[in-house]
Design a protein around this motif. Structure first.
Motif, PDB file in Angstrom:
ATOM      1  N   SER A  38       0.844  -1.179   0.000  1.00 18.94           N
ATOM      2  CA  SER A  38       0.000   0.000   0.000  1.00 18.94           C
ATOM      3  C   SER A  38       0.884   1.235   0.000  1.00 18.94           C
ATOM      4  O   SER A  38       1.995   1.218   0.523  1.00 18.94           O
ATOM      5  N   GLN A  39       0.345   2.317  -0.572  1.00 17.88           N
ATOM      6  CA  GLN A  39       1.080   3.577  -0.566  1.00 17.88           C
ATOM      7  C   GLN A  39       0.534   4.554   0.477  1.00 17.88           C
ATOM      8  O   GLN A  39       0.992   5.683   0.556  1.00 17.88           O
ATOM      9  N   ASN A  40      -0.445   4.121   1.293  1.00 16.33           N
ATOM     10  CA  ASN A  40      -0.960   5.025   2.324  1.00 16.33           C
ATOM     11  C   ASN A  40      -1.347   4.237   3.573  1.00 16.33           C
ATOM     12  O   ASN A  40      -1.548   3.027   3.527  1.00 16.33           O
ATOM     13  N   GLY A  41      -1.447   4.941   4.670  1.00 17.67           N
ATOM     14  CA  GLY A  41      -1.686   4.316   5.960  1.00 17.67           C
ATOM     15  C   GLY A  41      -3.064   3.702   6.137  1.00 17.67           C
ATOM     16  O   GLY A  41      -3.208   2.692   6.826  1.00 17.67           O
ATOM     17  N   ILE A  42      -4.086   4.276   5.536  1.00 18.74           N
ATOM     18  CA  ILE A  42      -5.444   3.750   5.694  1.00 18.74           C
ATOM     19  C   ILE A  42      -5.552   2.363   5.060  1.00 18.74           C
ATOM     20  O   ILE A  42      -5.974   1.402   5.695  1.00 18.74           O
ATOM     21  N   GLU A  43      -5.170   2.263   3.801  1.00 15.70           N
ATOM     22  CA  GLU A  43      -5.220   0.979   3.114  1.00 15.70           C
ATOM     23  C   GLU A  43      -4.266  -0.022   3.771  1.00 15.70           C
ATOM     24  O   GLU A  43      -4.597  -1.191   3.943  1.00 15.70           O
ATOM     25  N   GLY A  44      -3.080   0.452   4.154  1.00 20.37           N
ATOM     26  CA  GLY A  44      -2.101  -0.413   4.796  1.00 20.37           C
ATOM     27  C   GLY A  44      -2.614  -1.004   6.098  1.00 20.37           C
ATOM     28  O   GLY A  44      -2.451  -2.194   6.361  1.00 20.37           O
ATOM     29  N   LEU A  45      -3.279  -0.183   6.906  1.00 18.35           N
ATOM     30  CA  LEU A  45      -3.851  -0.679   8.156  1.00 18.35           C
ATOM     31  C   LEU A  45      -4.936  -1.715   7.872  1.00 18.35           C
ATOM     32  O   LEU A  45      -5.046  -2.717   8.571  1.00 18.35           O
ATOM     33  N   GLY A  46      -5.698  -1.502   6.811  1.00 22.48           N
ATOM     34  CA  GLY A  46      -6.695  -2.492   6.405  1.00 22.48           C
ATOM     35  C   GLY A  46      -6.052  -3.826   6.079  1.00 22.48           C
ATOM     36  O   GLY A  46      -6.530  -4.881   6.512  1.00 22.48           O
ATOM     37  N   THR A  60       7.632   5.801   7.884  1.00 18.29           N
ATOM     38  CA  THR A  60       7.048   6.764   8.827  1.00 18.29           C
ATOM     39  C   THR A  60       6.485   8.004   8.142  1.00 18.29           C
ATOM     40  O   THR A  60       5.819   8.803   8.781  1.00 18.29           O
ATOM     41  N   THR A  61       6.729   8.176   6.845  1.00 20.79           N
ATOM     42  CA  THR A  61       6.219   9.361   6.147  1.00 20.79           C
ATOM     43  C   THR A  61       5.177   8.963   5.117  1.00 20.79           C
ATOM     44  O   THR A  61       5.432   8.941   3.923  1.00 20.79           O
ATOM     45  N   LEU A  62       3.990   8.629   5.578  1.00 22.72           N
ATOM     46  CA  LEU A  62       2.898   8.199   4.701  1.00 22.72           C
ATOM     47  C   LEU A  62       1.804   9.250   4.627  1.00 22.72           C
ATOM     48  O   LEU A  62       1.544   9.950   5.601  1.00 22.72           O
ATOM     49  N   PRO A  63       1.101   9.328   3.496  1.00 21.58           N
ATOM     50  CA  PRO A  63      -0.101  10.158   3.430  1.00 21.58           C
ATOM     51  C   PRO A  63      -1.314   9.378   3.949  1.00 21.58           C
ATOM     52  O   PRO A  63      -1.242   8.165   4.105  1.00 21.58           O
ATOM     53  N   LYS A  64      -2.409  10.064   4.161  1.00 23.83           N
ATOM     54  CA  LYS A  64      -3.675   9.432   4.577  1.00 23.83           C
ATOM     55  C   LYS A  64      -3.468   8.519   5.769  1.00 23.83           C
ATOM     56  O   LYS A  64      -3.392   7.309   5.620  1.00 23.83           O
ATOM     57  N   TYR A  65      -3.415   9.060   6.914  1.00 25.27           N
ATOM     58  CA  TYR A  65      -3.101   8.353   8.156  1.00 25.27           C
ATOM     59  C   TYR A  65      -1.604   8.104   8.129  1.00 25.27           C
ATOM     60  O   TYR A  65      -1.127   7.103   7.620  1.00 25.27           O
ATOM     61  N   SER A  66      -0.864   9.049   8.648  1.00 24.02           N
ATOM     62  CA  SER A  66       0.587   9.056   8.498  1.00 24.02           C
ATOM     63  C   SER A  66       1.254   7.823   9.085  1.00 24.02           C
ATOM     64  O   SER A  66       0.698   7.122   9.928  1.00 24.02           O
TER      65      SER A  66
END
Length: 107
Positions: A38-46, A60-66
């Protein structure tokens, strides 16, 4: 037994380099795994919740939920403080992060 790995990094080049490196390592060791990126924190957390990975690699430097917010969530959730889950943290600057034994910080 197939294992799950979640890779969360907004830098396309780093994601691709890690994908190739992990696949080469798996091929040489005979291990099998499923890689979710994933390229962002929201999808990655999913992905972390859906796949229940054995390894999570986080920038540590992610967009959308850092990345730092995602890291704080993992640090504050005891479910991730186990030897069954390894967390690798990618930082761009020297950050002093206190982490449990199953977390590794790479600068």
């Amino acid at each position: 037994m197939e294992r799950n790995i979640v890779l969360i990094d907004n830098n396309f080049t780093i994601r691709e380099l890690l994908k190739v490196s992990l696949r080469d390592l798996a091929k040489s060791s005979g291990e099998e795994f499923s890689l979710y990126t994933s390229q962002n924190g929201i999808e990655g957390l999913g992905f972390v919740y859906i796949t229940q990975p054995e390894i999570v690699i986080i920038d540590t430097t992610l967009p959308k939920y850092s990345g730092n917010e995602l890291l704080y969530f993992l640090l504050s959730n005891k479910k991730f403080h186990t030897d069954k889950v390894k967390i690798v943290i990618l930082t761009e600057k020297r950050q002093q992060i206190r982490v449990p034994a199953n977390f590794v910080v790479l600068d």
